[in-house]
Write a protein that holds these residues in place. Structure first.
Motif, short mmCIF file in Angstrom:
data_model
loop_
_atom_site.label_atom_id
_atom_site.label_comp_id
_atom_site.label_asym_id
_atom_site.label_seq_id
_atom_site.Cartn_x
_atom_site.Cartn_y
_atom_site.Cartn_z
N PHE A 16 0.84 -1.20 0.00
CA PHE A 16 0.00 0.00 0.00
C PHE A 16 0.87 1.25 0.00
N PHE A 18 3.99 1.75 -1.14
CA PHE A 18 4.67 2.06 -2.40
C PHE A 18 3.71 2.23 -3.57
N ALA A 19 2.57 1.54 -3.50
CA ALA A 19 1.60 1.67 -4.59
C ALA A 19 0.84 2.99 -4.50
N PHE A 20 0.56 3.44 -3.28
CA PHE A 20 -0.35 4.58 -3.13
C PHE A 20 0.24 5.76 -2.35
N VAL A 22 3.29 6.72 -1.67
CA VAL A 22 4.41 7.43 -2.30
C VAL A 22 3.91 8.41 -3.37
N PRO A 23 3.10 7.97 -4.36
CA PRO A 23 2.61 8.95 -5.33
C PRO A 23 1.68 10.00 -4.73
N VAL A 24 0.95 9.65 -3.65
CA VAL A 24 0.10 10.66 -2.98
C VAL A 24 0.97 11.77 -2.40
N GLN A 27 2.64 13.76 -5.47
CA GLN A 27 1.70 14.66 -6.18
C GLN A 27 1.08 15.68 -5.23
N LEU A 43 9.61 13.24 -5.49
CA LEU A 43 9.40 11.79 -5.52
C LEU A 43 10.35 11.08 -4.55
N TRP B 199 -0.11 6.11 -9.81
CA TRP B 199 1.12 6.15 -10.62
C TRP B 199 0.86 6.65 -12.04
N ALA B 203 -3.28 10.53 -8.21
CA ALA B 203 -3.20 10.17 -6.79
C ALA B 203 -4.19 10.98 -5.95
N MET B 204 -4.30 12.28 -6.24
CA MET B 204 -5.20 13.11 -5.44
C MET B 204 -6.66 12.70 -5.66
#
Lengths: 64, 295
Positions: A16, A18-20, A22-24, A27, A43, B199, B203-204
């Motif tokens: 969870f 690394f999948a979610f 990290v990009p949350v 971004q 990043l 990805w 994400a938001m």
């Protein structure tokens, strides 16, 4: 099969993260105009924060 | 509704246990047996609304900040129609509209990351063992007060939470170990969807349309459907394991749970009819020594 499923279940926190997470974080920082310190990219910082948090959750079994 | 209003004697103290039971059942039957179309419309309307948020946000028709509270309300509203389906209230097995009952359950429960059958098996187990410290799957929602209840609801979603083990034990006890794998697949699927969205630059959107609304909604649902109506979760008899209570946010704000005692006594009564059934049944519940609030 059962062993594989147990392994997958046990790895859900880190997956969870690394999948979610990290990009949350990545971004989210970009959307809010927050720069990462020490010349890091957003990043990289997201991997450190999100991945680190996921690792803690993986080891302790708790996010908070 | 099925029949005329039963006549309740002014003095119930002289009635036997059997007579009270008969009177209570006659009232309960009056409020059961009809298809609760409101729950069906609620289920699919809510699902359609939440699904429509995604293209509306992706196409910049609706800003994400405006979609977030709508998604949170959608998530909070998922559980009650599936709860009606868990109890076969929309249509019982073997009836013409049984497919609709199952469709409502399956079509909506995935939004809360739980297979419908898992919700059904574990919830019926909760009814069988309400407030039993060992066997009630919802016992971990018990708390000393509202803030403690909110904290417990959050703690119940941690990877090593006792609540997870209680649900697994319930499935095992009911001979449904197959559902454990399905539950795991739902979790993996959820992470895969969130990860794919995140990805790919969304994400938001994934955070504010699904993950965070889910977290808020589950806390709200556990608070009002599990903690509040059973508090202090120490009574285990049929007439005391649930209570009626006056909610500060009203009956709609507490999702009809002020009258949860009627649901536990007669789980075949549709949610929207429990207030009327409660009002009619109240003298009997008083005579039974139920825990009734100022309502």
């Amino acid at each position: 099969m059962e062993r594989a499923l147990k392994l997958v279940a046990a790895l859900l926190p880190i997956a969870f993260a690394f999948a979610f997470l990290v990009p949350v974080f990545d971004q989210g920082m970009q959307a809010l105009g927050i720069n990462a310190p020490f010349g890091l990219s957003t990043l990289t910082l997201a991997v450190i924060i999100g991945g680190g948090w996921g690792l803690v959750a993986q080891v302790t079994g708790r996010w908070i | 509704m099925n029949a005329q209003k039963p006549i309740i004697p002014a003095d119930l103290s002289q009635m036997s246990d059997r007579e009270l039971r008969k009177l209570e059942l006659s009232i309960a039957r009056k409020y059961s047996g009809q298809v609760p179309w409101i729950a069906v419309i609620w289920a699919f309307g809510n699902l359609a609304c939440w699904l429509s948020l995604w293209p509306l946000v992706f196409l910049n028709i609706l800003p994400l900040w405006a979609a977030f509270p709508i998604a949170t309300i959608n998530m909070a509203l998922v559980y009650l129609p599936t709860h009606e389906a868990q109890h076969d209230i929309i249509a019982r097995p073997g009836t013409k509209l049984r497919w609709l009952n199952e469709l409502v359950g399956h079509a909506t429960s995935w939004m809360l990351l739980m297979p419908f059958q898992v919700l059904r098996v574990s919830h019926l187990d909760h009814h069988r063992h309400t407030n039993d410290p060992e066997l009630d799957v919802d016992i971990t929602s018990s708390a000393s007060g509202p803030w403690h209840a909110i904290w417990n609801a959050v703690q119940g979603r941690q990877p090593n939470a006792k609540r997870n083990q209680d649900y697994l034990a319930s499935l095992t006890r009911n001979g449904r170990e197959d559902l454990i794998v399905l539950s795991l697949l739902y979790r993996i699927g959820f992470i895969a969807i969130l990860g794919t969205l995140a990805w790919n630059g969304f994400a938001m959107e994934a955070l504010l349309l699904w993950w965070l609304p889910y977290q808020i909604a589950i806390t709200y649902i556990v608070f009002f459907l599990s903690w509040a109506p059973h508090h202090p979760a120490t009574h285990q008899t049929r007439y005391t394991n649930t209570r009626s209570w006056k909610s500060a946010v009203g009956n709609i704000g507490s999702m009809g749970m002020q009258f949860h005692i009627v649901h536990h006594l007669h789980p075949y009564i549709p949610l929207h009819l429990t207030p009327a059934a409660y009002r009619e049944m109240r003298p009997i519940l008083e005579a039974r020594g139920c825990r009734l609030g100022e309502i």
